[in-house]
Design an enzyme around this catalytic site. Sequence first.
Site, PDB file in Angstrom:
ATOM      1  N   ASP A   1     -36.273   4.544 -30.650  1.00 37.62           N
ATOM      2  CA  ASP A   1     -37.341   4.308 -31.626  1.00 37.62           C
ATOM      3  C   ASP A   1     -36.867   3.231 -32.604  1.00 37.62           C
ATOM      4  O   ASP A   1     -35.755   2.733 -32.503  1.00 37.62           O
ATOM      5  CB  ASP A   1     -37.724   5.619 -32.323  1.00 37.62           C
ATOM      6  CG  ASP A   1     -36.585   6.198 -33.139  1.00 37.62           C
ATOM      7  OD1 ASP A   1     -35.507   5.573 -33.209  1.00 37.62           O
ATOM      8  OD2 ASP A   1     -36.767   7.278 -33.721  1.00 37.62           O
ATOM      9  N   SER A   2     -37.701   2.891 -33.562  1.00 31.20           N
ATOM     10  CA  SER A   2     -37.378   1.754 -34.437  1.00 31.20           C
ATOM     11  C   SER A   2     -36.575   2.158 -35.657  1.00 31.20           C
ATOM     12  O   SER A   2     -36.070   1.311 -36.374  1.00 31.20           O
ATOM     13  CB  SER A   2     -38.680   1.116 -34.909  1.00 31.20           C
ATOM     14  OG  SER A   2     -39.325   1.986 -35.840  1.00 31.20           O
ATOM     15  N   GLY A   3     -36.492   3.458 -35.925  1.00 31.48           N
ATOM     16  CA  GLY A   3     -35.869   3.929 -37.161  1.00 31.48           C
ATOM     17  C   GLY A   3     -36.889   4.143 -38.266  1.00 31.48           C
ATOM     18  O   GLY A   3     -36.619   4.826 -39.252  1.00 31.48           O
TER      19      GLY A   3
ATOM     20  N   GLN B   1     -51.377   1.869 -34.601  1.00 34.49           N
ATOM     21  CA  GLN B   1     -51.573   2.825 -35.702  1.00 34.49           C
ATOM     22  C   GLN B   1     -53.057   2.848 -36.074  1.00 34.49           C
ATOM     23  O   GLN B   1     -53.885   2.318 -35.355  1.00 34.49           O
ATOM     24  CB  GLN B   1     -50.692   2.417 -36.898  1.00 34.49           C
ATOM     25  CG  GLN B   1     -49.187   2.603 -36.654  1.00 34.49           C
ATOM     26  CD  GLN B   1     -48.760   4.074 -36.712  1.00 34.49           C
ATOM     27  OE1 GLN B   1     -49.552   4.977 -37.021  1.00 34.49           O
ATOM     28  NE2 GLN B   1     -47.490   4.340 -36.390  1.00 34.49           N
TER      29      GLN B   1
ATOM     30  N   ASP C   1     -42.470  12.202 -25.927  1.00 30.73           N
ATOM     31  CA  ASP C   1     -41.159  12.687 -26.362  1.00 30.73           C
ATOM     32  C   ASP C   1     -41.359  13.691 -27.481  1.00 30.73           C
ATOM     33  O   ASP C   1     -42.358  13.628 -28.200  1.00 30.73           O
ATOM     34  CB  ASP C   1     -40.294  11.547 -26.937  1.00 30.73           C
ATOM     35  CG  ASP C   1     -40.659  11.271 -28.389  1.00 30.73           C
ATOM     36  OD1 ASP C   1     -41.715  10.664 -28.620  1.00 30.73           O
ATOM     37  OD2 ASP C   1     -39.922  11.712 -29.290  1.00 30.73           O
TER      38      ASP C   1
ATOM     39  N   CYS D   1     -39.564  30.926 -13.006  1.00 30.32           N
ATOM     40  CA  CYS D   1     -38.780  29.696 -13.165  1.00 30.32           C
ATOM     41  C   CYS D   1     -37.592  29.740 -12.213  1.00 30.32           C
ATOM     42  O   CYS D   1     -36.936  30.777 -12.088  1.00 30.32           O
ATOM     43  CB  CYS D   1     -38.299  29.585 -14.607  1.00 30.32           C
ATOM     44  SG  CYS D   1     -37.278  28.125 -14.914  1.00 30.32           S
TER      45      CYS D   1
ATOM     46  N   CYS E   1     -34.931  27.693 -12.549  1.00 36.29           N
ATOM     47  CA  CYS E   1     -33.808  26.951 -13.134  1.00 36.29           C
ATOM     48  C   CYS E   1     -32.527  27.776 -13.041  1.00 36.29           C
ATOM     49  O   CYS E   1     -32.554  28.991 -12.826  1.00 36.29           O
ATOM     50  CB  CYS E   1     -34.109  26.529 -14.571  1.00 36.29           C
ATOM     51  SG  CYS E   1     -33.714  27.714 -15.876  1.00 36.29           S
TER      52      CYS E   1
ATOM     53  N   CYS F   1     -32.465  30.880 -15.374  1.00 36.15           N
ATOM     54  CA  CYS F   1     -33.291  32.017 -14.965  1.00 36.15           C
ATOM     55  C   CYS F   1     -32.746  32.680 -13.695  1.00 36.15           C
ATOM     56  O   CYS F   1     -32.978  33.871 -13.474  1.00 36.15           O
ATOM     57  CB  CYS F   1     -34.738  31.571 -14.788  1.00 36.15           C
ATOM     58  SG  CYS F   1     -35.482  31.147 -16.384  1.00 36.15           S
TER      59      CYS F   1
ATOM     60  N   HIS G   1     -33.167  25.849 -20.264  1.00 32.85           N
ATOM     61  CA  HIS G   1     -34.417  26.381 -19.701  1.00 32.85           C
ATOM     62  C   HIS G   1     -35.644  25.644 -20.249  1.00 32.85           C
ATOM     63  O   HIS G   1     -36.539  25.270 -19.498  1.00 32.85           O
ATOM     64  CB  HIS G   1     -34.567  27.891 -19.936  1.00 32.85           C
ATOM     65  CG  HIS G   1     -35.973  28.344 -19.681  1.00 32.85           C
ATOM     66  ND1 HIS G   1     -36.450  28.630 -18.416  1.00 32.85           N
ATOM     67  CD2 HIS G   1     -37.042  28.456 -20.523  1.00 32.85           C
ATOM     68  CE1 HIS G   1     -37.737  28.917 -18.491  1.00 32.85           C
ATOM     69  NE2 HIS G   1     -38.123  28.818 -19.752  1.00 32.85           N
TER      70      HIS G   1
END
Length: 380
Positions: A95-97, A192, A269, A307, A309, A312, A338
């Site tokens: 990201d840009s900060g 924006q 994200d 699940c 994974c 699990c 998980h």
Amino acid sequence: MTPAVTYELIKKDKQTGARLGIVHTPHGSFETPAFMPVGTQATVKTMSPEELKEIGSGIILSNTYHLWLRPGHDIIGEAGGLHKFMNWDRPILTDSGGFQVFSLSDMRKIEEEGVHFRHHLDGSKLFLSPEKSMEIQNALGSDIMMAFDECPPYPASHDYMKASVERTSRWAERCLGAHSRPEDQGLFGIVQGGEYEDLRRQSAADLVSLDFPGYAVGGLSVGEPKDVMNRVLEFTTPLLPEGKPRYLMGVGSPDALIDGSIRGIDMFDCVLPTRIARNGTLMTSQGRLVVRNAKFARDFGPLDPNCDCHVCKNYSRAYIRHLIKAEESFGIRLTSYHNLYFLLNLMEQVRQAIREDRLGDFREEFFEQYGYNKPNAKNF
Ligand SMILES: [Zn+2]
């Protein structure tokens, strides 16, 4: 010159219009719609890069603000860039900060040149500008860089937002001018405009005219109701070029990932899965589960029976509850693993549903099973 980052549209879902695609970067490609785990301090908290690969993470995000202040982008540059520094050879987005400056620091002053603020740890005076953000991200060497923008709080007045959008467009142009490695790093612009359709239109037009290799929709998931977010996406994503990736910043709840994909978003994200994991809250196929609760003390079943994974398959709710309550670090490793697996797997299911032209049906089934349709359900 071929842009460092390109997008390949594979197909659209016939039920919803959601996009299945591939984003190509200098460190490889990833399928979209995609969720990006967040590695703020050059690490996705508790997860090794090997584990991130094991659960199918095609790209991660890291935060410019944090790495600039500690250890410093000069040190990461000397290490050969962020990929080498943290031993991650797949794509990275930074990201840009800007968002951290606006959210972590209450001592700030926005000027045309940039933002003056105080260090969130030691109080020292700092200055971040479009040029400085580009210098830091160029040193980090991320595959996808973000333009330095202003992210106003919600709600903001139309007058304030209009001035902010115009400044963000001027800053975007300065970012392009300062970006020194366009051949190996793609810079995305950020649309924006808050909840205002005319301002989103103005912002998108300004940024599209600058021809970025990708675009983000910013200023959402800042406290507005979900129907506002969905409405803004409905009128904003059609303003963006079909042949470039679209990234919705800061979104990671299962419903928003599905609803965002349906509205033409390719990348997401959020810190949500790892943040809630640290206090013992899980995302499961049957909805939110708080494993700290006393009712799980003698529950020797898995976190999520549906699940597959590693966690699990091998550990029980009772054991993980014990670890979390005893503040053992292994507990939050298991819950983080998980939750990330759950979201990455959800995105694979979304992509599969698009392949089969059934994302609308998938949404209905998922919302029913997860509990989103229940009134007053506590959810993520
Ligand atoms: Zn699991």
